[in-house]
Design an enzyme around this catalytic site. Structure first.
Site, PDB file in Angstrom:
ATOM      1  N   CYS A 126       0.845  -1.200   0.000  1.00  0.00           N
ATOM      2  CA  CYS A 126       0.000   0.000   0.000  1.00  0.00           C
ATOM      3  C   CYS A 126       0.884   1.255   0.000  1.00  0.00           C
ATOM      4  O   CYS A 126       1.737   1.398  -0.871  1.00  0.00           O
ATOM      5  CB  CYS A 126      -0.958  -0.062   1.189  1.00  0.00           C
ATOM      6  N   ASP A 184      -8.423  -3.615  -7.509  1.00  0.00           N
ATOM      7  CA  ASP A 184      -8.001  -2.591  -6.557  1.00  0.00           C
ATOM      8  C   ASP A 184      -8.423  -1.220  -7.085  1.00  0.00           C
ATOM      9  O   ASP A 184      -7.888  -0.745  -8.090  1.00  0.00           O
ATOM     10  CB  ASP A 184      -6.477  -2.649  -6.398  1.00  0.00           C
ATOM     11  N   HIS A 215      -7.608  -4.499  -3.132  1.00  0.00           N
ATOM     12  CA  HIS A 215      -6.522  -3.850  -2.404  1.00  0.00           C
ATOM     13  C   HIS A 215      -6.304  -4.573  -1.075  1.00  0.00           C
ATOM     14  O   HIS A 215      -7.244  -5.068  -0.459  1.00  0.00           O
ATOM     15  CB  HIS A 215      -6.885  -2.386  -2.158  1.00  0.00           C
TER      16      HIS A 215
END
Length: 246
Positions: A126, A184, A215
């Site tokens: 991330c 995502d 995600h």
């Protein structure tokens, strides 16, 4: 490999101290070192488990607290709306040069760690995927694994002008692993295409995977976790590190 108990070191920085959590194999051996970048929530339980897994495979792992200028040492943000809002606020508030200074300080610490061979890698998820990408710009980082790196294609990491991360891709001299989930929303197809095209333009030595996942599919808490794809991600990263750091 069995692990030593978790430790931490508070590194002096211009604006105070930055806590770096360290996990490593037991004993007096020397191992390659990996800087592990967390999500926006800092050193959560899933991030510690990621570090423990990498360390048990034969690496010294250091996790810097990315928001040390703004939160007391040891702060962990919750996986809820307030925690997410705070993490996103700080992600964009912190100037990019401070992220880079943190990176260099952590790498220098890991390189000189008594259990380190001096070989350096980076791993991030991330926000951490983007920060790992920036770590790859450092000439002594030989292998980097970036998972669903956010804000690369929008150039919006940190405060102020565009972060320039993708523009500087040609500076990467080590090997790069990029993994994204097709579902995502933070990195849509157009963004993934932009990133890959830039890597092609600059001739970076890279490996690329897109999987059918959302995600944060490697985070082993919450409904988006995919254990099989998580294992694929870890296996891919370990293969990279074993090839280029040993």
């Amino acid at each position: 490999m069995r692990l030593e108990a978790d430790t931490f070191t508070d590194l002096p920085m211009d604006d105070g101290v930055m806590r770096v959590h360290v996990l490593r194999p037991q004993g007096e051996g020397r191992y390659p070192a990996i800087i592990l970048y967390s999500e926006i929530y800092q050193v959560t339980a899933p991030i510690r488990r990621t570090a423990a897994y990498l360390a048990s495979c034969g690496f010294v792992v250091g996790i810097p607290e990315v928001y040390h200028e703004y939160e007391p040492a040891g702060t962990v943000l919750a996986y809820d709306k307030p925690g997410t809002d705070r993490g996103n606020e700080l992600k964009f508030a912190k100037p990019v040069p401070q992220y880079d200074a943190d990176c260099r300080a952590t790498l220098d610490f890991l390189k000189s760690h008594p259990n380190s061979t001096g070989a350096l890698g980076a791993f991030g998820v991330c926000l951490g995927g983007h920060l790992a990408f920036r770590a790859a710009l450092q000439p002594d980082v030989q292998a980097t694994a970036c998972f669903y790196a956010t804000d690369l294609h929008t150039h919006t990491l940190g405060a102020g002008a565009q972060d320039g991360s993708l523009d500087r891709a040609g500076e990467i001299t080590g090997s790069l692993l990029m993994v994204f989930g097709r579902q995502d929303p933070h990195v849509p197809l157009e963004g993934r295409s932009m990133i890959r095209n830039r890597l092609e333009e600059t001739g970076v030595h890279y490996e690329w995977h897109e999987v059918n996942a959302a995600h944060a599919f490697m985070r082993d808490e919450g409904p988006r976790y995919d254990a099989e794809l998580g294992r694929f991600g870890y296996d891919s990263a370990l293969r990279l590190f074993r090839e280029y750091l040993r």
